[in-house]
Design a protein around this motif. Structure first.
Motif, PDB file in Angstrom:
ATOM      1  N   CYS A  10      48.325 -18.059 -13.305  1.00 56.46           N
ATOM      2  CA  CYS A  10      47.131 -17.575 -12.604  1.00 56.46           C
ATOM      3  C   CYS A  10      45.783 -18.784 -13.220  1.00 56.46           C
ATOM      4  O   CYS A  10      45.635 -19.062 -13.833  1.00 56.46           O
ATOM      5  N   LEU A  49      44.425 -12.174  -9.487  1.00 53.39           N
ATOM      6  CA  LEU A  49      44.825 -11.956  -8.695  1.00 53.39           C
ATOM      7  C   LEU A  49      44.929 -13.735  -7.445  1.00 53.39           C
ATOM      8  O   LEU A  49      45.320 -13.779  -6.798  1.00 53.39           O
ATOM      9  N   GLN A  65      42.182 -14.801  -4.700  1.00 48.30           N
ATOM     10  CA  GLN A  65      42.041 -13.549  -3.249  1.00 48.30           C
ATOM     11  C   GLN A  65      40.633 -12.611  -3.869  1.00 48.30           C
ATOM     12  O   GLN A  65      40.749 -12.755  -5.902  1.00 48.30           O
ATOM     13  N   ALA A 100      50.934 -14.446  -5.146  1.00 50.93           N
ATOM     14  CA  ALA A 100      49.658 -13.822  -4.866  1.00 50.93           C
ATOM     15  C   ALA A 100      49.943 -12.532  -4.119  1.00 50.93           C
ATOM     16  O   ALA A 100      49.785 -11.519  -5.202  1.00 50.93           O
ATOM     17  N   ASP A 103      52.244 -10.226  -6.773  1.00 47.26           N
ATOM     18  CA  ASP A 103      51.183  -9.930  -7.859  1.00 47.26           C
ATOM     19  C   ASP A 103      49.967  -8.794  -7.797  1.00 47.26           C
ATOM     20  O   ASP A 103      49.948  -7.759  -8.372  1.00 47.26           O
ATOM     21  N   ALA A 104      49.440  -9.061  -6.472  1.00 42.99           N
ATOM     22  CA  ALA A 104      48.518  -7.695  -5.753  1.00 42.99           C
ATOM     23  C   ALA A 104      49.565  -6.554  -5.571  1.00 42.99           C
ATOM     24  O   ALA A 104      49.020  -5.700  -6.342  1.00 42.99           O
ATOM     25  N   LYS A 107      50.155  -4.554  -9.049  1.00 45.95           N
ATOM     26  CA  LYS A 107      48.509  -3.980  -9.792  1.00 45.95           C
ATOM     27  C   LYS A 107      48.623  -2.485  -8.837  1.00 45.95           C
ATOM     28  O   LYS A 107      46.876  -2.586  -8.976  1.00 45.95           O
ATOM     29  N   HIS A 109      47.522  -3.178  -5.424  1.00 44.41           N
ATOM     30  CA  HIS A 109      46.755  -3.151  -4.735  1.00 44.41           C
ATOM     31  C   HIS A 109      47.404  -3.112  -3.420  1.00 44.41           C
ATOM     32  O   HIS A 109      48.644  -3.075  -3.288  1.00 44.41           O
TER      33      HIS A 109
END
Length: 172
Positions: A10, A49, A65, A100, A103-104, A107, A109
């Motif tokens: 990160c 992110l 992002q 990216a 992880d999005a 979480k 998204h």
């Protein structure tokens, strides 16, 4: 990438200057005129992110992002993605994209948009958006406006202007 000891992590506040220098070297001063940069003027990218790629202590790549809205639908704008020229073609960009997007999705998204090369980004699930379905703040080649759905049918019925998600606006 097997010959690279690559670490993806990160982004931190301590990375900001090195990333800005990387953007300056790879995109030049004209980057500020791009439509995607207009979305970044008052809303910061999400550090949790956004990622850096390093070989040892050397920063070799970065991806960010930004929280956006497409019409009234929350989404992310991916970019800029950049890799130091000597390390291109060695899997650095792909590793950053995988992290990216992964992880999005983890979480919660559901959508990620970007302006970029359709052939390159198709490898990680991005598809062109039909011309006129969404609009950017400024001129954009419609063939370069792409979307990745992180959840089934997340883009169904989504249309409208792309704008910053002002709930993430910087304090003045």
């Amino acid at each position: 990438m097997s010959d690279l000891a690559l670490t993806i992590r990160c982004e931190t506040v301590n990375d900001a200057q090195a990333i800005e220098r990387l953007h300056e070297r790879t995109f030049g001063p004209g980057r500020f005129a791009l439509s995607a940069y207009r979305l970044r003027e008052h809303v910061d990218h999400l550090a949790e992110l956004s990622f850096t790629a390093r070989i040892g202590t050397l920063l070799v790549g970065s991806v960010r992002q930004l929280p956006i809205l497409v019409g009234d639908t929350p989404a992310l704008l991916l970019g800029p993605l950049t890799v130091e020229p000597p390390f291109r073609g060695r899997g650095v960009g792909r590793a950053l994209l995988d992290r990216a997007l992964g992880d999005a999705k983890a979480k919660g998204h559901r959508l990620v948009l970007l302006v970029g090369d359709a052939d390159y980004y198709a490898r990680v699930g991005f598809k062109p958006i039909a011309k006129g379905r969404v609009t950017m703040p400024g001129p954009v080649d419609p063939k370069r406006l792409l979307v990745a759905e992180l959840a089934d049918d997340a883009f169904a019925g989504v249309e409208g202007a792309i704008r910053p998600d002002w709930s993430f606006a910087r304090e003045a």
